[in-house]
Enzyme design. Structure first.
Site, PDB file in Angstrom:
ATOM      1  CB  CYS A  17      -0.980  -0.154   1.111  1.00 44.56           C
ATOM      2  SG  CYS A  17       0.155   0.037   2.712  1.00 44.56           S
ATOM      3  CG  HIS A  46       4.522  -6.252  11.112  1.00 48.14           C
ATOM      4  ND1 HIS A  46       3.088  -5.793  11.853  1.00 48.14           N
ATOM      5  CD2 HIS A  46       5.391  -6.237  12.103  1.00 48.14           C
ATOM      6  CE1 HIS A  46       3.505  -5.320  13.119  1.00 48.14           C
ATOM      7  NE2 HIS A  46       4.821  -5.557  13.187  1.00 48.14           N
ATOM      8  CD  GLU A 131      -2.825   1.113  12.996  1.00 47.17           C
ATOM      9  OE1 GLU A 131      -3.829   1.774  13.258  1.00 47.17           O
ATOM     10  OE2 GLU A 131      -2.549   0.019  12.315  1.00 47.17           O
ATOM     11  CB  CYS A 200      -6.175   2.507   5.877  1.00 53.20           C
ATOM     12  SG  CYS A 200      -5.243   0.804   5.347  1.00 53.20           S
ATOM     13  CB  SER A 228       1.013  -8.944   8.172  1.00 51.71           C
ATOM     14  OG  SER A 228       0.422  -8.336   7.347  1.00 51.71           O
ATOM     15  CG  ASN A 230      -2.485  -6.011   5.888  1.00 53.94           C
ATOM     16  OD1 ASN A 230      -2.506  -6.756   4.882  1.00 53.94           O
ATOM     17  ND2 ASN A 230      -1.270  -5.671   6.358  1.00 53.94           N
TER      18      ASN A 230
END
Length: 316
Positions: A17, A46, A131, A200, A228, A230
């Site tokens: 991204c 990550h 995060e 996001c 990770s 996501n």
């Protein structure tokens, strides 16, 4: 002897991204500007393949500022850091570059805005994720309550139910988060919401692509790291959306080819911190074993880019 036929449904968007692209570029530019070594607090993103490549260029990854010498620059990871980290860097007169994704920084700003307005803040996210640690570290201890599940949302008891707000981690499951938000809004109708959804665009787009192609997939592989968030959510989304089986792999080297017994259709995507060469490597590994046909499934076009920090672009 005829080889097993395999149709590969390849998701787009997938992989890097804009925030990940920017973070990696920040480390590369820092190495170009100051030379090696450049220290990086926590994995920049990550993905071990990304980390290893940057290490080969001269990046040194550490967990805390205490591990950084006083005479070398340090980069903060894309996940964001508590306010105490740049404050300590300034106290030590370290040269530092903040590679926090701008969309994570947006969540930090929202949390501060709610805090200044006197609201009690809920953060929807996963405990221990960098995060989440970074977002909670923007405010004094106790100013943000973490909610991970629907059960947490049901049990949460604010001091003033009419004066609450929520923010979210940017890499969550869209559907899971919607369920938690629905509970909070049902219990606290006046709860303040983000101006724009915190999850996001890249997380949302990658999940939507998986949803569009999972039905009919005998196996769905997501390339990404165990760390990770996501990427792990994409595995869950694929199963919910109809894939018979779904697994997370770091690269083609982690594939157990026994998984492919009876598989006619493979779904394939990559998390937002996984480089495209890993995707192509897995396709090549499939091509070496099967008679493959690749179908590209595109559900969105991404054009987002983020500027580099001024400290890297300013003339010396």
């Amino acid at each position: 002897m005829d080889r097993q036929k395999l149709q590969i449904r390849l998701a787009a968007p997938r992989g890097f991204c804009a925030g990940v692209d920017r973070a990696i570029q920040i480390v590369e530019e820092a190495l170009g500007k100051w030379g090696a070594p450049v220290y990086v607090r926590h994995e920049i993103v990550h993905n071990q393949h990304v980390v290893s490549r940057l290490e080969s260029l001269g990046a040194v990854f550490v967990e805390e500022l205490d591990d950084c010498p006083p005479d070398r620059p340090v980069v903060f990871s894309a996940h964001g850091v508590p306010k105490a980290v740049p404050a300590e860097a300034e106290r030590r007169n370290l040269v530092y570059v903040d590679a926090t994704c701008p969309l994570v920084s947006k969540v930090h700003v929202e949390a501060e805005r709610h805090h200044k307005a006197g609201k009690e803040i809920v953060l929807i996210g996963h405990a221990g994720h960098p995060e989440v640690i970074g977002t909670m570290g923007q405010l004094p201890d106790g100013a943000i309550s973490l909610i991970e599940t629907e059960e947490d949302a049901q049990a949460f008891e604010p001091k003033d139910s009419a004066n609450t707000a929520f923010v979210t981690q940017t890499t969550l499951s869209v559907d899971d988060t919607a369920s938690i938000v629905a509970i909070l809004q049902d219990r606290f109708p006046g709860i303040a919401t983000p101006h724009k959804e915190d999850i996001c665009y890249a997380t949302t787009n990658r999940q939507e692509a998986v949803k569009a192609m999972a039905t009919g997939c005998d196996l769905f592989l997501v390339i990404g790291a165990e760390t990770s968030s996501n990427s792990k959510r994409l595995v869950e989304v694929a199963l919910r959306a109809g894939a018979t089986d779904s697994r997370l792999v770091a690269s083609a080297a982690d594939v157990d080819w026994d998984w492919f017994d009876g598989v006619g259709t493979l779904g394939l995507t990559a998390g937002a911190s996984a480089p495209e060469d890993l995707v192509q490597g897995l396709i090549a590994a499939c091509r070496a074993r099967f008679d493959i046909e690749v179908e590209h499934v595109t559900t969105a076009k991404e054009t987002v880019t983020f500027k580099l920090p001024r400290v890297l672009t300013a003339e010396v």
